[in-house]
Design a protein around this motif. Structure first.
Motif, PDB file in Angstrom:
ATOM      1  N   ALA A  33       5.563   8.097  -9.420  1.00  0.00           N
ATOM      2  CA  ALA A  33       6.743   7.862  -8.582  1.00  0.00           C
ATOM      3  C   ALA A  33       7.413   6.535  -8.931  1.00  0.00           C
ATOM      4  CB  ALA A  33       6.342   7.875  -7.108  1.00  0.00           C
ATOM      5  N   ALA A  34       6.608   5.512  -9.200  1.00  0.00           N
ATOM      6  CA  ALA A  34       7.170   4.212  -9.563  1.00  0.00           C
ATOM      7  C   ALA A  34       7.933   4.303 -10.875  1.00  0.00           C
ATOM      8  CB  ALA A  34       6.063   3.175  -9.659  1.00  0.00           C
ATOM      9  N   ARG A  35       7.366   4.987 -11.856  1.00  0.00           N
ATOM     10  CA  ARG A  35       8.050   5.110 -13.147  1.00  0.00           C
ATOM     11  C   ARG A  35       9.350   5.882 -13.010  1.00  0.00           C
ATOM     12  NH1 ARG A  35       5.330   8.166 -16.259  1.00  0.00           N
ATOM     13  NH2 ARG A  35       3.411   8.495 -15.089  1.00  0.00           N
ATOM     14  N   ARG A  36       9.360   6.932 -12.205  1.00  0.00           N
ATOM     15  CA  ARG A  36      10.601   7.691 -11.999  1.00  0.00           C
ATOM     16  C   ARG A  36      11.671   6.841 -11.324  1.00  0.00           C
ATOM     17  NH1 ARG A  36       6.992  11.911 -10.512  1.00  0.00           N
ATOM     18  NH2 ARG A  36       7.336  11.434  -8.308  1.00  0.00           N
ATOM     19  N   ALA A  37      11.237   5.961 -10.434  1.00  0.00           N
ATOM     20  CA  ALA A  37      12.192   5.116  -9.705  1.00  0.00           C
ATOM     21  C   ALA A  37      12.635   3.905 -10.508  1.00  0.00           C
ATOM     22  CB  ALA A  37      11.562   4.658  -8.385  1.00  0.00           C
ATOM     23  N   HIS A  79       0.871  -1.182   0.000  1.00  0.00           N
ATOM     24  CA  HIS A  79       0.000   0.000   0.000  1.00  0.00           C
ATOM     25  C   HIS A  79       0.909   1.234   0.000  1.00  0.00           C
ATOM     26  CE1 HIS A  79      -3.888  -2.046   1.024  1.00  0.00           C
ATOM     27  NE2 HIS A  79      -3.067  -2.935   1.568  1.00  0.00           N
ATOM     28  N   VAL A  80       1.450   1.554  -1.157  1.00  0.00           N
ATOM     29  CA  VAL A  80       2.455   2.616  -1.229  1.00  0.00           C
ATOM     30  C   VAL A  80       1.874   3.970  -0.865  1.00  0.00           C
ATOM     31  CG1 VAL A  80       4.040   3.822  -2.772  1.00  0.00           C
ATOM     32  CG2 VAL A  80       3.867   1.348  -2.882  1.00  0.00           C
ATOM     33  N   GLN A  81       0.613   4.230  -1.217  1.00  0.00           N
ATOM     34  CA  GLN A  81       0.069   5.562  -0.983  1.00  0.00           C
ATOM     35  C   GLN A  81      -0.066   5.881   0.510  1.00  0.00           C
ATOM     36  OE1 GLN A  81      -3.777   5.392  -2.967  1.00  0.00           O
ATOM     37  NE2 GLN A  81      -4.815   5.277  -1.007  1.00  0.00           N
ATOM     38  N   LEU A  82       0.006   4.868   1.375  1.00  0.00           N
ATOM     39  CA  LEU A  82      -0.094   5.097   2.816  1.00  0.00           C
ATOM     40  C   LEU A  82       1.276   5.221   3.476  1.00  0.00           C
ATOM     41  CD1 LEU A  82      -2.973   2.623   3.749  1.00  0.00           C
ATOM     42  CD2 LEU A  82      -3.119   5.031   3.065  1.00  0.00           C
ATOM     43  N   SER A  83       2.313   5.448   2.680  1.00  0.00           N
ATOM     44  CA  SER A  83       3.672   5.453   3.229  1.00  0.00           C
ATOM     45  C   SER A  83       3.908   6.583   4.224  1.00  0.00           C
ATOM     46  CB  SER A  83       4.696   5.537   2.086  1.00  0.00           C
ATOM     47  OG  SER A  83       4.623   4.377   1.282  1.00  0.00           O
ATOM     48  N   VAL A 107       5.688   8.838  -0.860  1.00  0.00           N
ATOM     49  CA  VAL A 107       5.468   7.870  -1.934  1.00  0.00           C
ATOM     50  C   VAL A 107       6.731   7.691  -2.762  1.00  0.00           C
ATOM     51  CG1 VAL A 107       4.251   7.515  -4.119  1.00  0.00           C
ATOM     52  CG2 VAL A 107       2.974   8.150  -2.068  1.00  0.00           C
ATOM     53  N   ALA A 108       7.370   8.791  -3.129  1.00  0.00           N
ATOM     54  CA  ALA A 108       8.602   8.711  -3.915  1.00  0.00           C
ATOM     55  C   ALA A 108       9.691   7.980  -3.133  1.00  0.00           C
ATOM     56  CB  ALA A 108       9.069  10.112  -4.295  1.00  0.00           C
ATOM     57  N   GLY A 109       9.786   8.266  -1.835  1.00  0.00           N
ATOM     58  CA  GLY A 109      10.778   7.594  -1.018  1.00  0.00           C
ATOM     59  C   GLY A 109      10.535   6.100  -0.916  1.00  0.00           C
ATOM     60  N   ALA A 110       9.263   5.709  -0.804  1.00  0.00           N
ATOM     61  CA  ALA A 110       8.925   4.284  -0.719  1.00  0.00           C
ATOM     62  C   ALA A 110       9.290   3.556  -2.004  1.00  0.00           C
ATOM     63  CB  ALA A 110       7.435   4.120  -0.416  1.00  0.00           C
ATOM     64  N   LEU A 147      -3.554   6.868  -7.049  1.00  0.00           N
ATOM     65  CA  LEU A 147      -3.134   6.065  -8.196  1.00  0.00           C
ATOM     66  C   LEU A 147      -2.134   6.793  -9.084  1.00  0.00           C
ATOM     67  CD1 LEU A 147      -3.327   3.703 -10.191  1.00  0.00           C
ATOM     68  CD2 LEU A 147      -5.424   4.738 -11.089  1.00  0.00           C
ATOM     69  N   ALA A 148      -2.481   7.983  -9.546  1.00  0.00           N
ATOM     70  CA  ALA A 148      -1.598   8.709 -10.460  1.00  0.00           C
ATOM     71  C   ALA A 148      -0.284   9.086  -9.777  1.00  0.00           C
ATOM     72  CB  ALA A 148      -2.300   9.955 -10.990  1.00  0.00           C
ATOM     73  N   LEU A 149      -0.373   9.457  -8.503  1.00  0.00           N
ATOM     74  CA  LEU A 149       0.822   9.827  -7.744  1.00  0.00           C
ATOM     75  C   LEU A 149       1.781   8.651  -7.621  1.00  0.00           C
ATOM     76  CD1 LEU A 149       2.279  11.882  -5.851  1.00  0.00           C
ATOM     77  CD2 LEU A 149       0.912  10.921  -3.985  1.00  0.00           C
ATOM     78  N   VAL A 150       1.245   7.495  -7.261  1.00  0.00           N
ATOM     79  CA  VAL A 150       2.082   6.303  -7.099  1.00  0.00           C
ATOM     80  C   VAL A 150       2.658   5.863  -8.437  1.00  0.00           C
ATOM     81  CG1 VAL A 150       2.079   3.869  -6.445  1.00  0.00           C
ATOM     82  CG2 VAL A 150       0.883   5.544  -5.026  1.00  0.00           C
TER      83      VAL A 150
END
Length: 404
Positions: A145-149, A80-84, A116-119, A139-142
């Motif tokens: 961040a996932a694509r950038r990482a 649950h990345v958005q709850l990081s 989120v980005a840190g997770a 959703l869009a935020l995660v």
């Protein structure tokens, strides 16, 4: 000009040619290459060879990682990345309902792009190549961040709520996910959703928090499109009590808020209710399964569904131990997930395997299969879980407890 890199390690387990494994097959020996070289060209595996046979081309970057064992990038099948941003802020070791009661007020807070980005960056740093994330408003935020990482992501777009006024035109996608996309782009939803939709699947939160007709619709859509369907199942004793009797602390917490007026329990245990609704079968990923008894575990396996175990989260919330032994005996396809930072100390799925190694004395071979080829099968990923020529060259370093 091609970009060539060579990674040297004391040993490497490529999982090349390995298929998803169940039951006793989980413990079969795995081939390990000593003094290994992983040759990558333009980010993809060119070959896996012994260092003595490796002839790096001129100009290749050579990186010696020393006394480590490499494996394919691991897969975190449930998080649950958005709850990081809620890390360390919820109540543990007091049962599921106490944890949930501490979580609910925090859900009113805005999501944190930084958290989120840190997770996502942390997951990549510990060798995670792909994650199955339960998504809502973030959703869009995660996804960004996932694509950038550089983290692959399957977004399980989570339906939450028992009330029935869902607009048919919106289903099977939860309004929260579509609304998030609308806010992030001025173009019509259909235009911005199409690229992201390929990484998404509608999902249910749980039998006690998602309307049965919505669960059935989401499951049917996933089956027709060949996407995985996921839901939390049999996580806590409170869930079982609510579905059987309509009582208990979870019922008290949700009555009048999530459970609508006039709601009646199905008077079935979680697995029986999921089966009655047609939610089980090939392509279904049940998460947790702590409360499944041996007979239910065999029924889950017979249906063709997979099971994601989250042992550290279960332990932190005091809901019981992840049922690895029963799952192995039943022959169900198993994989591993971390759950979120509201119920775990980190999102390093390798540590779930270490926890099972310590508590169940599970073999490293079995645990590595859960982290790679089994998880890839559960998420229906065709290009993950193995270091083979042509595949992405993402790898992980195995913790000492998982080496063999």
């Amino acid at each position: 000009m091609s970009d060539c890199r060579v990674v040297r390690a004391r040993s490497l387990v490529s999982m090349a040619g390995e298929s998803p494994a169940r039951g006793e097959a989980l413990f079969a020996p795995l081939h390990k290459l000593d003094d290994a070289a992983l040759v990558l060209v333009d980010g993809r595996v060119e070959e896996v060879v012994s260092w003595k046979r490796c002839s790096p081309p001129a100009g290749a970057e050579v990186r010696d990682l020393g006394e480590v064992c490499l494996a394919p990038a691991v897969i975190n099948a449930h998080c649950h990345v958005q709850l990081s941003h809620l890390a360390g802020r919820t109540r543990w070791q007091a049962g599921f309902s106490a944890w949930l009661a501490s979580l609910i007020p925090l859900l009113r807070e805005p999501l944190s792009a930084e958290a989120v980005a840190g997770a996502c960056a942390d997951m990549v740093a510990c060798g995670t190549g792909h994650a199955g994330d339960f998504a809502g408003e973030g959703l869009a935020l995660v996804d960004a961040a996932a694509r950038r990482a550089g983290l692959g992501m399957t977004h399980f777009c989570e339906w939450f709520g028992m009330a029935a006024p869902f607009i048919d035109a919106v289903r099977p996608w939860p309004p929260r996910c579509r609304a998030a996309l609308e806010r992030d782009d001025d173009r019509p939803v259909a235009e911005v959703f199409a690229p992201l939709e390929a990484r998404c699947a509608p999902a249910g939160h749980a039998l006690y928090s998602t309307a049965p007709e919505v669960l059935r619709d989401a499951r049917q859509w996933c089956a027709e499109k060949g996407r995985p369907f996921a839901l939390h199942l049999a996580e806590s004793p409170e869930e079982t009590e609510l579905l059987l009797e309509g009582s208990g602390p979870l019922a008290d917490l949700y009555r009048g808020i999530v459970l609508p007026e006039g709601w009646r329990p199905p008077r079935l245990r979680p697995l029986a209710f999921a089966s009655k609704l047609g939610l089980l079968g090939q392509g279904t990923l049940a998460v947790h399964g702590v409360q499944l008894d041996a007979r239910e575990m065999r029924a889950l396996a017979a249906s063709g569904a997979a099971l994601c175990l989250c042992p550290r989260s279960n332990r932190h919330l005091g809901v019981g131990e992840a049922p690895l032994a029963a799952a192995v005996e039943s022959g169900v396809l198993c994989c591993l997930g971390t759950d979120g930072l509201s119920s775990n100390t980190d999102l390093d799925v390798r540590q779930e395997a270490v926890a099972l190694r310590e508590s169940c004395d599970a073999s490293p071979e079995a645990l590595l299969r859960l982290l790679t080829v089994n998880a890839a099968q559960a998420l229906r990923l065709s290009r993950a879980g193995r270091l083979e020529p042509g595949q992405p060259g993402c790898f992980s370093v195995l913790p000492e407890a998982l080496r063999f």
